[in-house]
Design a protein around this motif. Structure first.
Motif, PDB file in Angstrom:
ATOM      1  N   PHE A   8      18.452   2.963 -42.611  1.00  0.00           N
ATOM      2  CA  PHE A   8      17.778   2.381 -41.133  1.00  0.00           C
ATOM      3  C   PHE A   8      16.973   1.156 -41.297  1.00  0.00           C
ATOM      4  O   PHE A   8      15.923   1.297 -41.917  1.00  0.00           O
ATOM      5  CB  PHE A   8      17.004   3.748 -40.700  1.00  0.00           C
ATOM      6  CG  PHE A   8      16.459   3.519 -39.131  1.00  0.00           C
ATOM      7  CD1 PHE A   8      17.016   4.335 -38.346  1.00  0.00           C
ATOM      8  CD2 PHE A   8      15.569   2.603 -38.795  1.00  0.00           C
ATOM      9  CE1 PHE A   8      16.654   4.124 -36.937  1.00  0.00           C
ATOM     10  CE2 PHE A   8      15.135   2.399 -37.487  1.00  0.00           C
ATOM     11  CZ  PHE A   8      15.666   3.293 -36.502  1.00  0.00           C
ATOM     12  N   ILE A   9      17.620   0.017 -41.332  1.00  0.00           N
ATOM     13  CA  ILE A   9      17.068  -1.172 -41.327  1.00  0.00           C
ATOM     14  C   ILE A   9      17.229  -2.245 -40.277  1.00  0.00           C
ATOM     15  O   ILE A   9      17.963  -1.914 -39.436  1.00  0.00           O
ATOM     16  CB  ILE A   9      17.472  -1.637 -42.865  1.00  0.00           C
ATOM     17  CG1 ILE A   9      16.651  -2.798 -43.375  1.00  0.00           C
ATOM     18  CG2 ILE A   9      19.107  -2.186 -42.664  1.00  0.00           C
ATOM     19  CD1 ILE A   9      17.006  -2.922 -44.780  1.00  0.00           C
ATOM     20  N   ILE A 109      18.090  11.990 -46.144  1.00  0.00           N
ATOM     21  CA  ILE A 109      17.395  11.184 -47.114  1.00  0.00           C
ATOM     22  C   ILE A 109      17.254   9.549 -46.521  1.00  0.00           C
ATOM     23  O   ILE A 109      18.501   9.062 -46.197  1.00  0.00           O
ATOM     24  CB  ILE A 109      18.208  11.308 -48.442  1.00  0.00           C
ATOM     25  CG1 ILE A 109      18.184  12.635 -49.044  1.00  0.00           C
ATOM     26  CG2 ILE A 109      17.638  10.095 -49.380  1.00  0.00           C
ATOM     27  CD1 ILE A 109      19.084  12.686 -50.063  1.00  0.00           C
ATOM     28  N   TYR A 110      16.450   9.072 -46.382  1.00  0.00           N
ATOM     29  CA  TYR A 110      16.238   7.741 -45.458  1.00  0.00           C
ATOM     30  C   TYR A 110      16.068   6.645 -46.771  1.00  0.00           C
ATOM     31  O   TYR A 110      15.143   6.665 -47.410  1.00  0.00           O
ATOM     32  CB  TYR A 110      14.964   7.918 -44.885  1.00  0.00           C
ATOM     33  CG  TYR A 110      14.506   6.661 -44.121  1.00  0.00           C
ATOM     34  CD1 TYR A 110      15.043   5.438 -44.009  1.00  0.00           C
ATOM     35  CD2 TYR A 110      13.070   6.414 -43.860  1.00  0.00           C
ATOM     36  CE1 TYR A 110      14.778   4.480 -43.108  1.00  0.00           C
ATOM     37  CE2 TYR A 110      12.696   5.347 -43.178  1.00  0.00           C
ATOM     38  CZ  TYR A 110      13.108   4.307 -42.916  1.00  0.00           C
ATOM     39  OH  TYR A 110      12.859   3.248 -42.402  1.00  0.00           O
ATOM     40  N   VAL A 111      17.032   5.634 -46.662  1.00  0.00           N
ATOM     41  CA  VAL A 111      16.848   4.551 -47.451  1.00  0.00           C
ATOM     42  C   VAL A 111      16.005   3.522 -46.679  1.00  0.00           C
ATOM     43  O   VAL A 111      16.621   2.865 -45.773  1.00  0.00           O
ATOM     44  CB  VAL A 111      18.300   4.073 -47.907  1.00  0.00           C
ATOM     45  CG1 VAL A 111      18.033   2.701 -48.924  1.00  0.00           C
ATOM     46  CG2 VAL A 111      19.179   5.186 -48.771  1.00  0.00           C
ATOM     47  N   ASP A 112      15.166   2.868 -47.214  1.00  0.00           N
ATOM     48  CA  ASP A 112      13.996   1.977 -46.406  1.00  0.00           C
ATOM     49  C   ASP A 112      14.169   0.639 -46.803  1.00  0.00           C
ATOM     50  O   ASP A 112      13.091   0.003 -47.100  1.00  0.00           O
ATOM     51  CB  ASP A 112      12.754   2.814 -46.242  1.00  0.00           C
ATOM     52  CG  ASP A 112      11.995   1.674 -45.262  1.00  0.00           C
ATOM     53  OD1 ASP A 112      12.248   1.228 -44.439  1.00  0.00           O
ATOM     54  OD2 ASP A 112      10.706   2.336 -45.277  1.00  0.00           O
ATOM     55  N   GLY A 113      15.208   0.236 -47.755  1.00  0.00           N
ATOM     56  CA  GLY A 113      15.097  -1.130 -48.497  1.00  0.00           C
ATOM     57  C   GLY A 113      14.630  -1.252 -49.698  1.00  0.00           C
ATOM     58  O   GLY A 113      14.155   0.077 -50.170  1.00  0.00           O
ATOM     59  N   LEU A 117      18.200  -2.324 -53.951  1.00  0.00           N
ATOM     60  CA  LEU A 117      18.431  -1.052 -53.709  1.00  0.00           C
ATOM     61  C   LEU A 117      19.609  -0.669 -52.821  1.00  0.00           C
ATOM     62  O   LEU A 117      20.472   0.121 -53.366  1.00  0.00           O
ATOM     63  CB  LEU A 117      17.121  -0.151 -53.166  1.00  0.00           C
ATOM     64  CG  LEU A 117      17.225   1.190 -52.909  1.00  0.00           C
ATOM     65  CD1 LEU A 117      17.715   2.090 -54.149  1.00  0.00           C
ATOM     66  CD2 LEU A 117      15.947   1.752 -52.248  1.00  0.00           C
ATOM     67  N   VAL A 118      19.639  -1.300 -51.580  1.00  0.00           N
ATOM     68  CA  VAL A 118      20.843  -0.955 -50.667  1.00  0.00           C
ATOM     69  C   VAL A 118      22.196  -1.419 -51.554  1.00  0.00           C
ATOM     70  O   VAL A 118      23.202  -0.733 -51.472  1.00  0.00           O
ATOM     71  CB  VAL A 118      20.656  -1.752 -49.465  1.00  0.00           C
ATOM     72  CG1 VAL A 118      21.945  -1.997 -48.784  1.00  0.00           C
ATOM     73  CG2 VAL A 118      19.507  -0.956 -48.481  1.00  0.00           C
ATOM     74  N   ASN A 119      22.059  -2.612 -52.134  1.00  0.00           N
ATOM     75  CA  ASN A 119      23.624  -2.995 -52.774  1.00  0.00           C
ATOM     76  C   ASN A 119      23.712  -2.178 -53.908  1.00  0.00           C
ATOM     77  O   ASN A 119      25.024  -1.875 -54.102  1.00  0.00           O
ATOM     78  CB  ASN A 119      23.385  -4.457 -52.690  1.00  0.00           C
ATOM     79  CG  ASN A 119      23.577  -5.147 -51.634  1.00  0.00           C
ATOM     80  OD1 ASN A 119      24.836  -5.494 -51.124  1.00  0.00           O
ATOM     81  ND2 ASN A 119      22.620  -5.504 -50.589  1.00  0.00           N
TER      82      ASN A 119
END
Length: 180
Positions: A8-9, A109-113, A117-119
């Motif tokens: 979510f970005i 599970i939320y990936v927040d940047g 990390l995203v890549n």
């Protein structure tokens, strides 16, 4: 129900999540009282957050109340650091961490940047869903959300929404194979 890993970005129209000096002030151009662009609803279904170290430090620099109190928080870092409160610093493989978390019961599970990390997660095809909010600005340079070298991943548009201040939010789901 299987836990999902969800990004979510927000990014500029030309694909940057920050200016070259980590400046994210352009995000404020879509700030509107009473409008959180679905964030509060989204985090109700999240019990674990994964941050890159630079993103974690940037959020702390705002001097606001810790935004993920009551959730499991993992901060990915290349050097081992001492855990602090609800924050676990993790210097191992993100792939192994996600695989372990997905085997556990829990919410999403939320990936927040950030971008590194995203890549890294995209490299291993670990992100199940993407909520990408596009801010109506061309920055021309900065920290790109997506970098070269990630494998091709097919996505299906699950929805989109536009807002009064010009922000457009897209929700994509990664497809496992071409028959979906």
């Amino acid at each position: 129900m299987e836990r999902k890993v969800i990004l979510f970005i927000a990014m500029s129209l030309d694909g940057y999540i920050a200016k070259p000096d980590d400046d994210i002030s352009f995000l404020s151009m879509v700030g509107q009282e009473g409008e959180d662009y679905g964030y509060a609803s989204f985090v109700k279904n999240v019990d674990t957050v994964i941050w890159g170290r630079r993103t974690y430090e940037k959020v702390l620099s705002f001097g606001v109340e810790f935004p993920h109190a009551g959730r499991n928080v993992f901060v990915m870092t290349s050097k081992p650091l001492q855990d602090y409160g609800p924050v676990r610093f993790y210097s191992g493989s993100v792939k192994e961490l996600i695989e372990r978390l997905k085997r556990q019961d829990g919410k999403n599970i939320y990936v927040d940047g950030g971008s590194v990390l995203v890549n890294e997660m995209l490299r291993y095809q670990l992100i199940d869903e993407f909520y990408i909010s596009v801010i109506p600005i061309l920055l021309g340079d900065g920290i790109p959300l997506f970098r070269k070298g990630i494998p091709e991943q097919k996505l299906k548009l699950a929805g989109s929404q536009h807002f009064e201040k010009g922000l457009v939010q897209m929700h994509y789901v990664r497809t496992v194979n071409e028959t979906e």
